[in-house]
Design an enzyme around this catalytic site. Sequence first.
Site, PDB file in Angstrom:
ATOM      1  N   VAL A 138      66.535  28.209 102.221  1.00  0.00           N
ATOM      2  CA  VAL A 138      66.665  28.152 103.685  1.00  0.00           C
ATOM      3  C   VAL A 138      68.113  28.391 104.085  1.00  0.00           C
ATOM      4  CG1 VAL A 138      66.249  26.741 105.721  1.00  0.00           C
ATOM      5  CG2 VAL A 138      64.845  26.409 103.689  1.00  0.00           C
ATOM      6  N   CYS A 139      68.325  29.349 104.975  1.00  0.00           N
ATOM      7  CA  CYS A 139      69.700  29.754 105.302  1.00  0.00           C
ATOM      8  C   CYS A 139      70.560  28.608 105.818  1.00  0.00           C
ATOM      9  CB  CYS A 139      69.681  30.866 106.340  1.00  0.00           C
ATOM     10  SG  CYS A 139      71.320  31.275 106.953  1.00  0.00           S
ATOM     11  N   PHE A 140      70.082  27.868 106.799  1.00  0.00           N
ATOM     12  CA  PHE A 140      70.943  26.896 107.461  1.00  0.00           C
ATOM     13  C   PHE A 140      71.186  25.658 106.611  1.00  0.00           C
ATOM     14  CE2 PHE A 140      70.217  29.577 110.997  1.00  0.00           C
ATOM     15  CZ  PHE A 140      71.255  29.346 111.881  1.00  0.00           C
ATOM     16  N   ASP A 141      70.596  25.631 105.412  1.00  0.00           N
ATOM     17  CA  ASP A 141      70.738  24.451 104.571  1.00  0.00           C
ATOM     18  C   ASP A 141      72.092  24.383 103.873  1.00  0.00           C
ATOM     19  OD1 ASP A 141      69.647  22.115 103.352  1.00  0.00           O
ATOM     20  OD2 ASP A 141      69.598  23.220 101.485  1.00  0.00           O
ATOM     21  N   GLY A 185      66.597  32.662 103.712  1.00  0.00           N
ATOM     22  CA  GLY A 185      65.561  32.858 104.718  1.00  0.00           C
ATOM     23  C   GLY A 185      65.931  32.269 106.078  1.00  0.00           C
TER      24      GLY A 185
END
Length: 278
Positions: free
Chosen positions: A149-152, A82
């Site tokens: 979460v994408c940036f995680d 996401g």
Amino acid sequence: MEKEKWHFIDTGNSSPSFNMALDEALLDWHSEGKIPPVIRFYGWNPPTLSIGYFQKVEKEIDMDAVKEHGLGFVRRPTGGRGVLHEHELTYSVIVSEEHPEMPKTVTEAYRVISEGILKGFHHLGLDAYFAVPKTAEERDALKSPRSAVCFDAPSWYELVVEGRKVAGSAQTRQKGVILQHGSILLDLDEDKLFSLFKYPNERVKERMKKSFKDKAVAINAISPRRITLEEAKEAFYKGFAEGLNIDLVPYQLSEEELAYVQQLACERYENKDWNFKR
């Protein structure tokens, strides 16, 4: 020697369905030989949560929170997790898998395309570099991301500044064409971002949030001066031209092309079966 000419399109802020439909249409047109490779810049109106092709909405996404924040919602044709598209520059690159400069493997092609983003960060005065997972443990972590979460999560050839991720990208290959698109964060509202996902409990949510802050960062949180969207566009425009060694030629969609994109947006990316199918 004359450089190869690619189309450049800046569509400004558009609806989530239009944004995804245009990326898909550009892929189709390039596969049919109607247009050369394309670099596209865009934004989102309203700000939007996009999810990866394989994500399960019911399990991972808090749709009540998405509605409360007045956000758009769309499933991407690419994988990944996401992404909250709000204070960012979104880009897409459409190029044939058979292009002489494109390596055959996804990771290597990702690195070649991301060279343009790397150069863009350098134009903004930021010391970005590619992080490559070195240990077996780091490589295994890429295969089983803990968070929606994408940036995680780090990935191969992630772009980082001061050890933290500054751009998130996803790639798909269809009809012999690579579509890579991604987010270059200018600013980030972490509380809003983390309110959009489901967690087993509050403690897990807080732990994820803390871990995220250690791994990801927006440009304006690390830049010595505030960078505007227009400055970012200029820097990454130059970055792609240099990094891919190409000339960018502005392209305007025809009325027929726009009508096709709008129809695709309506039929697929506004369709509940597509957005909530998993």
